[in-house]
Write a protein that holds these residues in place. Structure first.
Motif, PDB file in Angstrom:
ATOM      1  N   ARG A  63       0.843  -1.199   0.000  1.00  0.00           N
ATOM      2  CA  ARG A  63       0.000   0.000   0.000  1.00  0.00           C
ATOM      3  C   ARG A  63       0.876   1.246   0.000  1.00  0.00           C
ATOM      4  O   ARG A  63       1.962   1.253   0.568  1.00  0.00           O
ATOM      5  N   TYR A  64       0.355   2.297  -0.614  1.00  0.00           N
ATOM      6  CA  TYR A  64       1.016   3.601  -0.579  1.00  0.00           C
ATOM      7  C   TYR A  64       0.223   4.604   0.247  1.00  0.00           C
ATOM      8  O   TYR A  64       0.617   5.746   0.385  1.00  0.00           O
ATOM      9  N   GLY A  65      -0.916   4.166   0.760  1.00  0.00           N
ATOM     10  CA  GLY A  65      -1.746   5.024   1.586  1.00  0.00           C
ATOM     11  C   GLY A  65      -2.722   4.183   2.370  1.00  0.00           C
ATOM     12  O   GLY A  65      -3.125   3.094   1.932  1.00  0.00           O
ATOM     13  N   ALA A  66      -3.131   4.662   3.519  1.00  0.00           N
ATOM     14  CA  ALA A  66      -3.963   3.862   4.412  1.00  0.00           C
ATOM     15  C   ALA A  66      -5.310   3.516   3.791  1.00  0.00           C
ATOM     16  O   ALA A  66      -5.889   2.470   4.074  1.00  0.00           O
ATOM     17  N   ALA A  74      -8.564  -0.301  -9.657  1.00  0.00           N
ATOM     18  CA  ALA A  74      -8.370   0.926  -8.892  1.00  0.00           C
ATOM     19  C   ALA A  74      -7.074   1.619  -9.291  1.00  0.00           C
ATOM     20  O   ALA A  74      -6.042   0.978  -9.495  1.00  0.00           O
ATOM     21  N   ALA A  75      -7.117   2.947  -9.415  1.00  0.00           N
ATOM     22  CA  ALA A  75      -5.928   3.723  -9.767  1.00  0.00           C
ATOM     23  C   ALA A  75      -4.934   3.694  -8.617  1.00  0.00           C
ATOM     24  O   ALA A  75      -5.286   3.863  -7.453  1.00  0.00           O
ATOM     25  N   LEU A  76      -3.669   3.466  -8.962  1.00  0.00           N
ATOM     26  CA  LEU A  76      -2.600   3.516  -7.967  1.00  0.00           C
ATOM     27  C   LEU A  76      -2.084   4.954  -7.848  1.00  0.00           C
ATOM     28  O   LEU A  76      -2.110   5.705  -8.833  1.00  0.00           O
ATOM     29  N   PRO A  77      -1.581   5.343  -6.679  1.00  0.00           N
ATOM     30  CA  PRO A  77      -0.846   6.612  -6.581  1.00  0.00           C
ATOM     31  C   PRO A  77       0.435   6.494  -7.408  1.00  0.00           C
ATOM     32  O   PRO A  77       1.438   5.955  -6.947  1.00  0.00           O
ATOM     33  N   TRP A  78       0.384   6.959  -8.641  1.00  0.00           N
ATOM     34  CA  TRP A  78       1.443   6.635  -9.593  1.00  0.00           C
ATOM     35  C   TRP A  78       2.793   7.217  -9.190  1.00  0.00           C
ATOM     36  O   TRP A  78       3.847   6.598  -9.421  1.00  0.00           O
ATOM     37  N   GLN A  79       2.801   8.383  -8.587  1.00  0.00           N
ATOM     38  CA  GLN A  79       4.077   8.974  -8.179  1.00  0.00           C
ATOM     39  C   GLN A  79       4.731   8.170  -7.069  1.00  0.00           C
ATOM     40  O   GLN A  79       5.935   7.919  -7.089  1.00  0.00           O
ATOM     41  N   ALA A  80       3.920   7.705  -6.106  1.00  0.00           N
ATOM     42  CA  ALA A  80       4.452   6.894  -5.018  1.00  0.00           C
ATOM     43  C   ALA A  80       4.958   5.550  -5.542  1.00  0.00           C
ATOM     44  O   ALA A  80       5.998   5.039  -5.104  1.00  0.00           O
TER      45      ALA A  80
END
Length: 367
Positions: A63-66, A74-80
């Motif tokens: 995970r990149y966020g809680a 689902a879209a991923l936080p692409w920058q993270a």
């Protein structure tokens, strides 16, 4: 040639993205390429299996966020995601190619990934988001049957390979068709590497009245109904229950009828001419499965959430006794796939940069 593949597997996402990427990776490695994988450590990830097959792997955070959604589209936080990847490979030389097979990543990630590689390839099935790539592969029949599904999503530099002619299949699927018997003797049931939908168990219940048929159930990892299926199979000597199979190809060759989902095994079944009852277990499988049914390739019963057990039993009974229909399915299937898709894509990646016109999208389709 140095290649980095970014794809994920999990109980929710399934194993299909890794499976098709692994097929391409094996072809590239046999040609002398150095191929590596970067995957998130999601529940059910396949990093250890990739490492066991001799691939260098990079483990990314689950995970990149809680509050991050774990859904397959689902879209991923692409920058993270890209930051975590860059940190893992910071001491590595530039790659020749990054191949991304992920519904949660789009042109933003792909543009930024040019800091890691000279060229970028995307594998997609959805045609629902922009890409910034030199090569795009969509091996689905829907990509071939619909009119320019990626026209709005790729730029003029992109060479698009569309349709089952480019399906990423292992070399063993360059094979002869199975024999179509007068009556079904063996059935193979599989709904992917995890079967999160529990459809293997539902099919087992539907098959209880078919006492003269041998059945192999390949349930996948972490199947939610394993205990109940084990108890049922123990009372039926003509049934064999597997978690996975070391030789799934041999099981397919021995089968007369396949009952399964609309994922990557679609093209394996087509290469063998294996008649199929298809039930979609994910939204992204529905269009392709419906179009293949309309083309006479298989019998499609719709999404699993809308399927009544009685309808599945009726379909099994119909196919078991109708050799003419099964032979027609086999013939139409074999027209789509010759098993050389991975070879075609590997050759495209090895070709010099910018082989096409600078102001047109090069699109190759199966026919």
């Amino acid at each position: 040639m140095r290649v980095l593949i970014r794809a994920d597997a999990s109980v929710i996402i399934g194993s299909g993205h890794i499976a098709r990427c692994l097929t391409l990776a094996n072809t590239l490695r046999n040609d002398g390429a150095d191929v590596r994988f970067a995957c998130r450590e999601l529940p059910g990830h396949l990093l250890l299996r990739l490492a066991d097959q001799g691939y260098v792997t990079y483990a990314l955070p689950a995970r990149y966020g809680a509050e991050e959604d774990q859904d397959i589209e689902a879209a991923l936080p692409w920058q993270a995601d890209l930051s975590a990847l860059a940190e893992e490979i910071e001491d590595e030389p530039q790659f020749d190619w990054v191949i991304v097979d992920h519904y949660g990543l789009d042109a933003r990630w792909e543009k930024a990934a040019r800091g890691l590689a000279d060229r970028v390839m995307a594998i997609d099935d959805l045609a629902n988001r922009p890409h910034s790539v030199e090569v795009l592969l969509d091996q689905n029949y829907s990509a071939q049957a619909l009119d320019q599904p990626y026209a709005a999503w790729v730029g003029p530099e992109c060479q698009a390979f569309l349709g089952p002619r480019f399906a990423l299949l292992r070399d063993e699927f360059q094979c002869e068709a199975i024999a179509i018997k007068s009556r079904v003797e063996r059935v193979l049931v599989n709904f992917g590497g995890f079967d999160a939908a529990g459809q293997v168990y539902a099919t087992m219940l539907a098959l209880q009245g078919f006492d003269d048929v041998q059945v192999d159930f390949v349930a996948g990892l972490h199947n939610p109904h394993w205990q109940a299926m084990s108890e049922l199979a123990a009372s039926r000597p003509e049934w064999r229950l597997h978690t996975l199979s070391a030789d799934f190809f041999a099981l397919m060759q021995a089968a007369d009828l396949f009952i399964g989902a609309g994922g990557g095994t679609t093209w394996e079944r087509a290469a063998l001419g294996l008649p199929t009852i298809c039930i979609s277990v994910a939204n992204n499988q529905q269009l392709n499965a419906q179009l293949l049914a309309e083309a006479g390739v298989h019998l499609y019963l719709g999404p699993h959430v809308q399927l009544e057990a009685g309808r599945l039993r009726d379909a099994i009974e119909q196919l078991c006794g109708d050799a003419v229909l099964r032979r027609s399915f086999a013939e139409q299937s074999r027209l789509l796939v010759d098993g050389r898709g991975a070879r075609r894509i590997a050759d495209a990646l090895a070709a010099p940069a910018n082989p096409g016109s600078p102001d047109t999208v090069t699109t190759e389709q199966g026919a």
